[in-house]
Scaffold this active site. Structure first.
Site, PDB file in Angstrom:
ATOM      1  N   ASN A 258       6.542   8.137   1.844  1.00  0.00           N
ATOM      2  CA  ASN A 258       5.789   7.634   0.698  1.00  0.00           C
ATOM      3  C   ASN A 258       4.722   6.624   1.099  1.00  0.00           C
ATOM      4  OD1 ASN A 258       7.131   9.191  -1.203  1.00  0.00           O
ATOM      5  ND2 ASN A 258       8.737   7.665  -1.525  1.00  0.00           N
ATOM      6  N   HIS A 260       4.896   3.734   2.626  1.00  0.00           N
ATOM      7  CA  HIS A 260       5.172   2.299   2.616  1.00  0.00           C
ATOM      8  C   HIS A 260       6.374   2.018   3.516  1.00  0.00           C
ATOM      9  CE1 HIS A 260       7.671   3.059  -1.293  1.00  0.00           C
ATOM     10  NE2 HIS A 260       8.337   3.385  -0.230  1.00  0.00           N
ATOM     11  N   CYS A 295       5.416  -3.314   0.860  1.00  0.00           N
ATOM     12  CA  CYS A 295       4.891  -3.864   2.102  1.00  0.00           C
ATOM     13  C   CYS A 295       4.126  -2.755   2.817  1.00  0.00           C
ATOM     14  CB  CYS A 295       6.018  -4.399   2.971  1.00  0.00           C
ATOM     15  SG  CYS A 295       5.465  -5.235   4.461  1.00  0.00           S
TER      16      CYS A 295
END
Length: 365
Positions: A258, A260, A295
């Protein structure tokens, strides 16, 4: 030898078992039948997530046949067995908490794939892929009562359920396969995000209808006890913290499909700022993480840890933080409790809030 599978796989159970419930395998020699068999029409199965129609022969993949996992008898949960590999154990010669968390993610993904959801984006349904929607972790709570050692076989059962209007939940039970002993439990909450805008989105009835058919019809919880630790709110850690590790940077290998940082990476970052004397003398009993923001690959992260403030003023003998504080909470089982914070180094934005409990290490195995 036990074989361990890879990602979420979701074949239809009917395509993987015969009428007696036993698994079919290719290459089995059967006695010839004297009666002329009647040719059956090919079985067609509609794949839930993809909307495609597959034949029975197409439905069972090589990974499904090798993987030691399947739906339970009622079809509303999934069990899989794993053997603990040598590279999954740490300094205590037992599986690390990151290993446990990865296995939870693995069996959850395998469950979703097994019932027909896509491997593209961690168990996305047809409607989710149509609108570029993905699942992201909002909260994870893991309790480990006994860490498996190298070559131990762990059986993990998992199931998912609806969680209000904005998300879903997934629970797990971990057992020592040789004894049947429950060695851990976990629960998590997931919310839906638009992959393009990175904004959260409510779970629509269309998406809900696609996965609820595979969920228990009555509420089933891995932690049914009232006021259990998985429900406890995590207080924000006061700054300055007693312990910290700054300048943590995501590796390329930390990014998931995804785009991340994978949720398991945060666990390792949280533990980086734990005092070494606790790591040497204790082992992690419980970890709870609230995920506040994504993040990205170019972020720099600080990890902060402090003992959770004690209500009765009890202290950890010999534990001295960088700001001179040594007070920490102890529960009724004499476990030590800590608060954690992950934040961006540059702007100080909160990424993750955590809480851990630690117990004395048992005698060496």
């Amino acid at each position: 030898m036990l074989l361990r599978g890879g990602a979420f796989s979701a074949c239809n159970a009917a395509a993987a078992a015969d009428s007696s419930g036993s698994r079919r395998f290719p290459g089995v020699i059967r006695a010839p039948c004297t009666a002329q068999p009647r040719r059956a029409a090919p079985l067609r199965v509609a794949a839930v997530a993809t909307g495609e129609t597959k034949s029975k022969a197409q439905e069972t993949s090589l990974a499904d046949r090798l993987r030691l996992g399947s739906l339970t008898e009622d079809g509303l949960s999934y069990k899989e067995k794993f053997i603990v590999r040598c590279y999954e154990v740490g300094i205590n010669k037992t599986a690390t908490v990151e290993t446990i968390a990865n296995l939870l993610q693995e069996v959850g993904c395998n469950h979703a794939q097994y019932v027909g959801f896509s491997t593209d984006g961690f168990a996305t349904t047809l409607t989710m892929r149509k609108y570029h929607l993905i699942w992201v972790t909002a909260r994870m709570h893991i309790e480990i009562y006994k860490y498996p050692a190298w070559s131990d076989v762990v059986e993990i059962e998992t199931w998912c359920q609806s969680e209000g209007r904005i998300g879903t939940r997934r629970d797990w039970i971990l057992k020592d396969y040789s004894t049947g002993e429950v060695i851990g439990r976990a629960t998590s909450k997931w919310v839906m995000m638009n992959q393009d805008t990175r904004r959260l989105q409510k779970v629509t009835d269309e998406v809900r209808d696609e996965y609820l058919v595979y969920c228990p019809k009555t509420l089933r919880l891995a932690f049914p006890e009232e006021n259990n630790a998985s429900l406890k709110k995590i207080a924000k850690l006061d700054d300055p913290a007693d312990y910290y590790k700054v300048g943590l940077v995501p590796r390329r290998a930390d990014l998931d499909m995804n785009q991340h940082v994978n949720n398991v990476t945060y666990i390792g970052w949280v533990l980086e700022s734990m005092p070494q004397e606790i790591i040497d003398s204790h082992e992690l009993h419980t970890i709870t993480l609230d995920y506040r923001r994504e993040c990205q690959h170019d972020d720099v992260v600080d990890s902060l840890t402090s003992p959770e403030p004690a209500i009765d003023g009890s202290t950890i003998p010999g534990l001295q933080g960088t700001n001179g504080s040594s007070a920490a909470a102890r529960d009724e089982n004499d476990r030590l409790q800590f608060l954690h914070l992950l934040r961006l180094s540059t702007e100080g934005s909160e990424i993750n809030r955590g809480r851990t409990e630690w117990r004395k290490k048992p005698a060496k195995r």
